[in-house]
Write a protein that holds these residues in place. Structure first.
Motif, short mmCIF file in Angstrom:
data_model
loop_
_atom_site.label_atom_id
_atom_site.label_comp_id
_atom_site.label_asym_id
_atom_site.label_seq_id
_atom_site.Cartn_x
_atom_site.Cartn_y
_atom_site.Cartn_z
N LYS B 100 -18.94 -4.55 -33.05
CA LYS B 100 -17.86 -3.72 -32.53
C LYS B 100 -17.76 -2.41 -33.32
O LYS B 100 -17.68 -1.33 -32.76
CB LYS B 100 -16.54 -4.50 -32.63
N THR B 101 -17.81 -2.55 -34.66
CA THR B 101 -17.76 -1.36 -35.52
C THR B 101 -18.95 -0.46 -35.23
O THR B 101 -18.81 0.76 -35.09
CB THR B 101 -17.79 -1.79 -37.01
N SER B 102 -20.12 -1.08 -35.13
CA SER B 102 -21.34 -0.33 -34.88
C SER B 102 -21.25 0.46 -33.57
O SER B 102 -21.48 1.67 -33.54
CB SER B 102 -22.51 -1.32 -34.85
N ILE B 103 -20.89 -0.22 -32.50
CA ILE B 103 -20.82 0.44 -31.19
C ILE B 103 -19.81 1.58 -31.20
O ILE B 103 -20.09 2.68 -30.74
CB ILE B 103 -20.48 -0.59 -30.09
N LEU B 162 -26.50 -2.42 -28.30
CA LEU B 162 -26.56 -0.98 -28.57
C LEU B 162 -27.41 -0.21 -27.56
O LEU B 162 -27.30 1.01 -27.45
CB LEU B 162 -27.08 -0.73 -29.99
N GLU B 163 -28.27 -0.91 -26.84
CA GLU B 163 -29.15 -0.31 -25.84
C GLU B 163 -29.83 0.96 -26.33
O GLU B 163 -29.57 2.06 -25.83
CB GLU B 163 -28.35 -0.03 -24.56
N PRO B 164 -30.69 0.81 -27.33
CA PRO B 164 -31.32 2.01 -27.92
C PRO B 164 -32.40 2.60 -27.01
O PRO B 164 -32.90 1.93 -26.12
CB PRO B 164 -31.95 1.47 -29.20
N LYS B 165 -32.76 3.86 -27.30
CA LYS B 165 -33.87 4.48 -26.58
C LYS B 165 -35.19 4.03 -27.17
O LYS B 165 -36.16 3.80 -26.46
CB LYS B 165 -33.76 6.00 -26.67
N LEU B 166 -35.18 3.93 -28.52
CA LEU B 166 -36.39 3.45 -29.18
C LEU B 166 -36.03 2.26 -30.06
O LEU B 166 -35.19 2.37 -30.95
CB LEU B 166 -37.00 4.55 -30.07
#
Lengths: 481, 251
Positions: B100-103, B162-166
């Motif tokens: 949660k904190t990260s997002i 987080l659904e990152p690009k890379l």
């Protein structure tokens, strides 16, 4: 940006005290110095009865025969007790009926602190007895409490209005001869709070007091007395901040709790007095004696979040006199820069089947020293006494110190005493891991520290827990990043 | 998407990466293989911005911007995710609280508001189901007392959130049994889109049976010495790395 220990240290050193301001107020202040006339003068100022004056004088005379204790793991320049002024009161008007009458400058001070009375009054269930420089300025929610027979007022008022109660209990838990600072407090205490919960009554709100030191060179000596009659319950909150001062300020409070049969007292403290600057100059000396007595099946729970003061010397204790009584101590102590804390508890098991729990979390940063000192004493008669102690230390950087001094004295073979201790460090790998998840270093430290302190934070009443978390952030990572 | 040019990096004066060139396009899966000590994990750390390593030469270009000077959190905000080989423990901070904190920190950096609680909850449910995670798991302290497999699953869970690009997966297969490997790989595959890219760092060919790479690179002594398609991984599995080392010496 990777985070090295050196960088962490540098940034922590730059942390400034957020509440460093000083309110100009006309004050009625005694000239510095301490003698019998000053003690009598304080008593007179407060319009106290003779027995109280005499009690103070006895304490003063005893204090003269005592020596300042040296055994704690702290080093400081001993205060010159003749250079301190022992009485200071806002002089414009001693009491106010409504907020409109309160000195606007004082209200401004509260606003800066983010604890305006306005706001606090709105907080459901919190009654405020605001102590600013020794004299109670305003008391709210008194009516609601009065309906239940609860007395919540300044100790000065209690001495006048409820002398029989004060006379019976004051000094009964912490005698005026108990220790150097308690004796001094007994002689010169200027104000504090008094709380009485009648038999079988559950106090419907959290009782809250803000203590503050606001006059240069004025030591503040509060005296708090909480009496919970049989089968009653009260939760008491105490929070402090102080304006920035250059010279050291002495603070020697005494808190006495009396929990009669089946009663429960929860006493929570958030302490954020000026810790001195990053060179270790200034800051409050916090030498406090807090002790509670549990009668049969009674319970006393101390919770403290200590982030302020240059030097802290404080051991909230429980005397478990009654059978089946319970004592608890939950503590978070944060030290940074040159702060020193020697804090812990004493659990004195006298009754049978008594139980105590100690959870202590020490967080050290900068060049600070943080010590846990605790005594668990199981006396001869205390069959089946139990204690569990857990002392965890968290270190930041490599110039600070964490120390644990657990003393255990078991004089009864049936005693069960457990002690656990851990020491850990905030690692660069933890910081990098958080950074990689988009969490900056400041927030990362807050997260790690809050996680470390969670067991204690959970013990605080809701509205206090939020404030305490904020304080932890201010104390440690407010400067970081 | 990612372009690495002549990247040199060292730790405590010792050069580990000795001129890496690598280009990854959206939608691609690249694998980096190599023996112990060849610099695989260093490459992952350097892309993520770990300053334990000093970049002495070269550039890292991510989505047309040079990110070589950016902090690790800034790189994360731009969509770079590293699944750690050894995820750290943070006692007292739950998996839920951490993610949660990260997002919300990432959203804040992008000028967005905190994710509404119900949306967060829904997403957590959905992604934890994807990785076959027990609900109880989410309230445990981050990585504290987790088994090797749980740690890795938790990394991929965070990646899903987080659904990152890379996404860089550093030895994600180590410590996983075959079932866990399948679950984690399934998760990674399902998160693949035509717009994101994955860089898989591994010792063994095993993981590549599940997460099939478009390109395989061999890292030897801080340099990419050979690149090929997925068949190269199989060849390495059969022949080891010595023949490549010999080629290097002879070249």
């Amino acid at each position: 940006m990777a985070y090295t220990e050196q960088e962490l240290e540098k940034e922590l050193q730059n942390k400034e005290y957020e509440y460093g301001f000083y309110t100009e107020m006309e004050a009625d202040t005694f000239p510095p110095g301490l003698n019998e006339d000053v003690v009598i003068g304080i008593s007179k100022k407060k319009g106290e009865p003779d027995w109280m004056t005499q009690w103070r004088l006895d304490a003063y005379r005893h204090w003269l025969t005592m020596e300042e204790p040296n055994w704690a793991n702290i080093g400081y320049e001993k205060p010159n007790y003749q250079a301190i002024s022992y009485y200071s009161a806002p002089s414009k008007k001693p009491k106010y009926d409504s907020l409109d009458e309160v000195d606007p400058e004082m209200l401004e001070t509260f606003k800066k602190l983010g604890i305006s009375i306005d706001e606090q009054k709105k907080l459901a269930g919190v009654a405020m007895d605001v102590v600013m420089d020794s004299v109670s300025v305003t008391t709210t929610f008194k009516k609601t409490l009065a309906e239940k027979g609860i007395i919540f007022c300044s100790i000065s008022e209690a001495i006048k209005e409820h002398p029989e109660l004060v006379k019976k209990y004051i000094g009964s838990i912490v005698p005026s001869t108990d220790n150097y600072f308690a004796a001094l407090n007994s002689a010169v205490f200027s104000d504090g709070s008094f709380c009485y919960i009648p038999k079988g009554v559950r106090c419907p709100m959290e009782l809250s007091t803000y203590f503050r030191i606001n006059q240069a060179g004025t030591g503040q000596f509060e005296r708090t007395l909480v009496v919970a009659e049989d089968s009653s319950y009260v939760s008491y909150l105490e929070g402090c901040t102080a304006p920035m001062r250059d010279e050291n300020q002495l603070h020697a409070a005494v808190v006495e709790l009396v929990a009669l049969d089946n009663a429960e007292i929860k006493y929570s403290t958030v302490q954020n007095w000026y810790p001195g600057n990053k060179e270790g100059k200034g800051g409050v000396y916090n030498f406090v004696t807090k002790r509670g007595l549990c009668e049969k099946k009674a319970k006393i729970s101390w919770t403290q979040v200590e982030t302020g003061s240059a030097v802290t010397w404080k051991y909230p204790s429980c005397i478990l006199k009654g059978d089946y009584s319970t004592g608890e101590f939950y503590s978070i102590a944060v030290t940074n820069n040159f702060q020193q804390a020697d804090t812990g508890t004493k659990m004195i098991h006298l009754g049978k089947n008594t139980k105590s729990t100690i959870i202590s979390k020490g967080i050290s940063a900068g060049k600070s020293q943080n010590s846990y000192r605790g005594l668990v004493q199981i006396n001869k008669r205390a069959e089946n006494a139990r204690n569990f102690s857990q002392c965890d230390s968290l270190l930041m950087g490599n110039k600070c110190g964490a120390h644990t001094f657990p003393y255990i004295e078991a004089k009864n073979k049936t005693a069960k005493v457990e002690h656990e201790a851990t020491t850990s460090k905030i690692g660069e790998d933890q910081i990098f891991y958080c950074n990689q998840r988009g969490i900056d270093t400041e927030k990362a430290i807050a997260l790690i520290v809050n996680g470390f302190s969670k067991e204690v934070l959970n013990k605080l009443p809701m509205e206090f827990a939020v404030e305490a978390q904020k304080l932890l952030e201010i104390s440690l990572e407010g400067s970081v990043g | 998407m990612l372009k690495i040019q002549n990247l040199h990096a060292s730790v405590e004066g010792e050069e580990i990466l000795k001129g890496i060139n690598l280009e990854i396009n959206p939608g691609e899966v690249h694998a980096i293989m190599g023996p112990n000590g060849s610099g695989k994990s260093t490459l992952a750390s350097v892309i993520a911005g770990n300053e334990d390593f000093e970049v002495t030469q070269g550039d890292i270009i991510f989505e047309k911007a040079n990110i070589s000077e950016l902090s690790p959190e800034e790189r994360a905000h731009r969509g770079i995710f590293l699944s750690f080989q050894y995820p750290v423990e943070i006692p007292g901070v739950s998996v839920t609280n951490f993610i949660k904190t990260s997002i919300n920190q990432v959203r804040k950096a992008r000028g967005e508001k905190d994710m509404p609680a119900n949306e967060m909850l829904k997403k957590i449910r959905e992604k934890s189901a994807l990785l076959d995670m027990d609900r109880k798991f989410l309230s445990r302290s981050l990585n504290e007392g987790f088994s090797g497999g749980e740690k890795k699953r938790n990394e991929i869970f965070q990646m899903a959130m987080l659904e990152p690009k890379l996404a860089i997966l550093d030895e994600t297969d180590s410590g996983l049994d075959i079932d866990a490997l399948r679950i984690v790989s399934d998760g990674v595959n399902r998160l693949k889109t035509k717009d994101n890219a994955t860089l898989v760092i591994t010792h063994y060919q095993r993981l590549l049976d599940y997460v099939v790479p478009d390109v395989v690179h061999v890292l030897l002594d801080g340099k990419i010495v050979k690149s090929g398609d997925k068949e190269l991984a199989k060849e390495l599995e059969e022949r080891g790395y010595d023949w490549l080392k010999a080629e290097q010496v002879n070249a």
